[in-house]
Design a protein around this motif. Structure first.
Motif, PDB file in Angstrom:
ATOM      1  N   HIS A 125     -13.217  11.978  -3.397  1.00  0.00           N
ATOM      2  CA  HIS A 125     -13.595  10.948  -2.114  1.00  0.00           C
ATOM      3  C   HIS A 125     -12.710   9.770  -2.369  1.00  0.00           C
ATOM      4  N   ALA A 126     -12.660   9.212  -3.404  1.00  0.00           N
ATOM      5  CA  ALA A 126     -11.954   7.948  -3.656  1.00  0.00           C
ATOM      6  C   ALA A 126     -10.424   7.957  -3.484  1.00  0.00           C
ATOM      7  N   LEU A 127      -9.730   9.069  -3.780  1.00  0.00           N
ATOM      8  CA  LEU A 127      -8.366   9.349  -3.362  1.00  0.00           C
ATOM      9  C   LEU A 127      -8.232   9.508  -1.828  1.00  0.00           C
ATOM     10  N   ALA A 128      -9.074  10.202  -1.309  1.00  0.00           N
ATOM     11  CA  ALA A 128      -9.086  10.527   0.019  1.00  0.00           C
ATOM     12  C   ALA A 128      -9.154   9.093   0.814  1.00  0.00           C
ATOM     13  N   ALA A 129      -9.982   8.265   0.433  1.00  0.00           N
ATOM     14  CA  ALA A 129      -9.986   7.015   1.156  1.00  0.00           C
ATOM     15  C   ALA A 129      -8.789   6.139   0.948  1.00  0.00           C
ATOM     16  N   LEU A 130      -8.346   6.164  -0.266  1.00  0.00           N
ATOM     17  CA  LEU A 130      -7.038   5.521  -0.489  1.00  0.00           C
ATOM     18  C   LEU A 130      -5.902   5.843   0.328  1.00  0.00           C
ATOM     19  N   LEU A 131      -5.710   7.146   0.742  1.00  0.00           N
ATOM     20  CA  LEU A 131      -4.645   7.614   1.279  1.00  0.00           C
ATOM     21  C   LEU A 131      -4.731   7.797   2.678  1.00  0.00           C
ATOM     22  N   THR A 132      -5.915   7.881   3.215  1.00  0.00           N
ATOM     23  CA  THR A 132      -6.067   7.971   4.554  1.00  0.00           C
ATOM     24  C   THR A 132      -6.394   6.655   5.446  1.00  0.00           C
ATOM     25  N   VAL A 133      -7.451   5.981   4.952  1.00  0.00           N
ATOM     26  CA  VAL A 133      -7.646   4.745   5.827  1.00  0.00           C
ATOM     27  C   VAL A 133      -7.185   3.757   4.859  1.00  0.00           C
ATOM     28  N   SER A 134      -6.308   4.030   3.745  1.00  0.00           N
ATOM     29  CA  SER A 134      -5.796   2.875   2.790  1.00  0.00           C
ATOM     30  C   SER A 134      -6.760   2.005   2.439  1.00  0.00           C
ATOM     31  N   ASP A 135      -8.002   2.478   1.764  1.00  0.00           N
ATOM     32  CA  ASP A 135      -9.057   1.740   1.389  1.00  0.00           C
ATOM     33  C   ASP A 135      -8.811   0.732   0.159  1.00  0.00           C
ATOM     34  N   ASP A 136      -8.920  -0.519   0.155  1.00  0.00           N
ATOM     35  CA  ASP A 136      -8.550  -1.445  -1.045  1.00  0.00           C
ATOM     36  C   ASP A 136      -9.414  -1.190  -2.094  1.00  0.00           C
ATOM     37  N   THR A 137     -10.583  -0.888  -1.845  1.00  0.00           N
ATOM     38  CA  THR A 137     -11.789  -0.935  -2.993  1.00  0.00           C
ATOM     39  C   THR A 137     -11.231   0.451  -3.934  1.00  0.00           C
ATOM     40  N   ALA A 138     -10.850   1.554  -3.050  1.00  0.00           N
ATOM     41  CA  ALA A 138     -10.256   2.701  -3.739  1.00  0.00           C
ATOM     42  C   ALA A 138      -9.139   2.493  -4.834  1.00  0.00           C
ATOM     43  N   VAL A 139      -8.373   1.428  -4.650  1.00  0.00           N
ATOM     44  CA  VAL A 139      -7.371   1.068  -5.837  1.00  0.00           C
ATOM     45  C   VAL A 139      -8.297   0.807  -6.798  1.00  0.00           C
ATOM     46  N   ARG A 140      -9.314  -0.087  -6.753  1.00  0.00           N
ATOM     47  CA  ARG A 140      -9.935  -0.279  -8.003  1.00  0.00           C
ATOM     48  C   ARG A 140     -10.614   0.849  -8.699  1.00  0.00           C
ATOM     49  N   LEU A 141     -11.335   1.534  -7.762  1.00  0.00           N
ATOM     50  CA  LEU A 141     -11.925   2.793  -8.348  1.00  0.00           C
ATOM     51  C   LEU A 141     -10.855   3.733  -9.212  1.00  0.00           C
ATOM     52  N   CYS A 142      -9.678   4.030  -8.596  1.00  0.00           N
ATOM     53  CA  CYS A 142      -8.685   4.628  -9.280  1.00  0.00           C
ATOM     54  C   CYS A 142      -8.316   3.963 -10.987  1.00  0.00           C
ATOM     55  N   GLY A 143      -8.306   2.614 -10.896  1.00  0.00           N
ATOM     56  CA  GLY A 143      -8.104   1.616 -11.830  1.00  0.00           C
ATOM     57  C   GLY A 143      -9.269   1.815 -12.877  1.00  0.00           C
ATOM     58  N   SER A 147       0.818  -1.384   0.065  1.00  0.00           N
ATOM     59  CA  SER A 147       0.048   0.083   0.028  1.00  0.00           C
ATOM     60  C   SER A 147       0.949   1.149   0.065  1.00  0.00           C
ATOM     61  N   VAL A 148       2.180   1.254   0.305  1.00  0.00           N
ATOM     62  CA  VAL A 148       2.925   2.358   0.093  1.00  0.00           C
ATOM     63  C   VAL A 148       2.834   2.934  -1.481  1.00  0.00           C
ATOM     64  N   ASN A 149       2.684   2.049  -2.291  1.00  0.00           N
ATOM     65  CA  ASN A 149       2.517   2.286  -3.774  1.00  0.00           C
ATOM     66  C   ASN A 149       1.233   3.098  -3.982  1.00  0.00           C
ATOM     67  N   LYS A 150       0.060   3.284  -3.126  1.00  0.00           N
ATOM     68  CA  LYS A 150      -0.958   3.985  -3.321  1.00  0.00           C
ATOM     69  C   LYS A 150      -0.631   5.364  -3.575  1.00  0.00           C
ATOM     70  N   ILE A 151       0.470   5.846  -2.907  1.00  0.00           N
ATOM     71  CA  ILE A 151       1.060   7.409  -3.256  1.00  0.00           C
ATOM     72  C   ILE A 151       1.182   7.490  -4.744  1.00  0.00           C
ATOM     73  N   ALA A 152       2.082   6.403  -5.370  1.00  0.00           N
ATOM     74  CA  ALA A 152       2.221   6.446  -6.660  1.00  0.00           C
ATOM     75  C   ALA A 152       1.080   6.349  -7.559  1.00  0.00           C
ATOM     76  N   VAL A 153       0.091   5.374  -6.980  1.00  0.00           N
ATOM     77  CA  VAL A 153      -1.254   5.396  -7.765  1.00  0.00           C
ATOM     78  C   VAL A 153      -2.090   6.848  -7.855  1.00  0.00           C
ATOM     79  N   ALA A 154      -1.994   7.547  -6.704  1.00  0.00           N
ATOM     80  CA  ALA A 154      -2.451   8.637  -6.584  1.00  0.00           C
ATOM     81  C   ALA A 154      -1.969   9.913  -7.456  1.00  0.00           C
TER      82      ALA A 154
END
Length: 335
Positions: A146-164, A92-99
């Protein structure tokens, strides 16, 4: 294929011993309090000693890159370089890169933070970390912001798919390569809009964070948006920020990642004026208690102690570069 090497088997006490040849002979831990950390070099030595002590205590495998800002020059002082170029699963550190990739498209006018993405039952990760798997109200939609906020604060896994949905894996990887991060890549799967979070190296994660605060990674608006999420009160608090007051936590932008035996964290410590002071990328796996994803895990405890050292050791220094002030968030009683 990633090759894992136990750093203590390969290097005795770890590559901080190598850093000691650059920064000076490592002093015993008891000497830390006797040496005022008044210069970046002194801070780097103190951080190097703490890293050696805490990683030895926690055990397992560690790869890391930590630097201290130096007001005398643009190049930071390297405190820790422990297998910094080993390409490993970043989780999930790579969620920064996704964002970063998503916000790059926002900067280019291809996306907007207020556009909506559909949240269907099929896209929700069952039992995944975060909030989307908890509300049981699908189909629905949320804004991309909202999806990015969930991705980077509570590290939401579904938010990864929303970014995809808005930044497919191949495009995401191409954006990161173009920005100079060929090892920080997601792993594509059969569905082009889904991916595993992929790999990075400690050095590349560190350099991505430095580029972010330097303003060379994204636009000023996107930079502020991203840093505000990583510094928010609900961003990860079990590791680096655990032994800090709320005001101190606001001075740290951080993102953790955990899966299997891995317990990673990367981020930036700012001075009171909002200028970056210290950048860290800490990757760890193979410690005891692999089923424990809480604050008592050995690697997470080590990071909590290191976080206190990072903050205290830099207390007499001023950061360098642009200042990133944070709008303080305060609890509300409703109404």
């Amino acid at each position: 294929m990633t090759i894992r090497v136990n750093r203590r088997t390969a290097l005795g006490l770890g590559t901080v011993a190598t850093a000691g040849t650059v920064l000076g002979t490592a002093a015993p831990a008891s000497a830390e309090a006797e040496v005022p950390a008044a210069t970046p070099q002194q801070v780097a030595r103190r951080v190097a000693r703490a890293y050696q002590r805490e990683t030895t205590r926690a055990g397992g495998n560690w790869q890391a890159y930590v630097s201290v800002a130096d007001s005398a020059g643009e190049t930071p002082v390297v405190a820790v370089a422990d297998d910094p170029d080993l390409r490993i699963e970043a989780y999930s550190v790579n969620k920064i890169a996704v964002a970063t990739a998503v916000l790059d498209k926002v900067d280019r006018g291809l996306l907007a933070l207020d556009q909506r993405v559909d949240v269907t039952a099929a896209i929700v990760v069952p039992g995944g970390d975060g909030i989307f798997s908890l509300d049981n109200a699908y189909p629905s939609s949320v804004t991309l912001g909202h999806a990015l906020a969930a991705l980077l604060t509570v590290s939401d896994d579904t938010a990864v798919r929303l970014c995809g949905l808005v930044c497919p894996a191949a495009e995401l990887n191409a954006i990161l390569v173009a920005k100079g991060f060929p090892n920080t890549q997601v792993e594509p799967v059969a569905n082009p809009n889904r991916f595993f979070l992929g790999t990075s190296t400690p050095r590349e994660t560190h350099e991505l964070l430095r580029a972010l605060v330097a303003g060379t990674l994204l636009s000023p608006a996107a930079t502020t948006f991203l840093l505000n999420l990583l510094r928010s009160p609900i961003a990860f608090t079990d590791g680096i920020r655990r032994e800090m007051s709320s005001a101190e936590r606001a001075r740290v932008a951080t993102k953790a990642g955990w899966f299997g035996t891995a317990r990673h964290e990367a981020g930036i410590v700012f001075d009171a004026a909002g200028a970056p002071l210290l950048t860290y990328a800490l990757f760890a796996d193979g410690q005891a208690d692999p089923d424990n994803f809480g604050a008592t895990h050995p690697a997470v405890q080590a990071r909590a102690r290191l976080g206190r050292v990072f903050l205290d050791a830099t207390s007499r220094l001023a950061g360098t570069g642009a200042r990133h002030r944070l709008t303080r968030q305060r609890p509300s009683n409703g109404g």
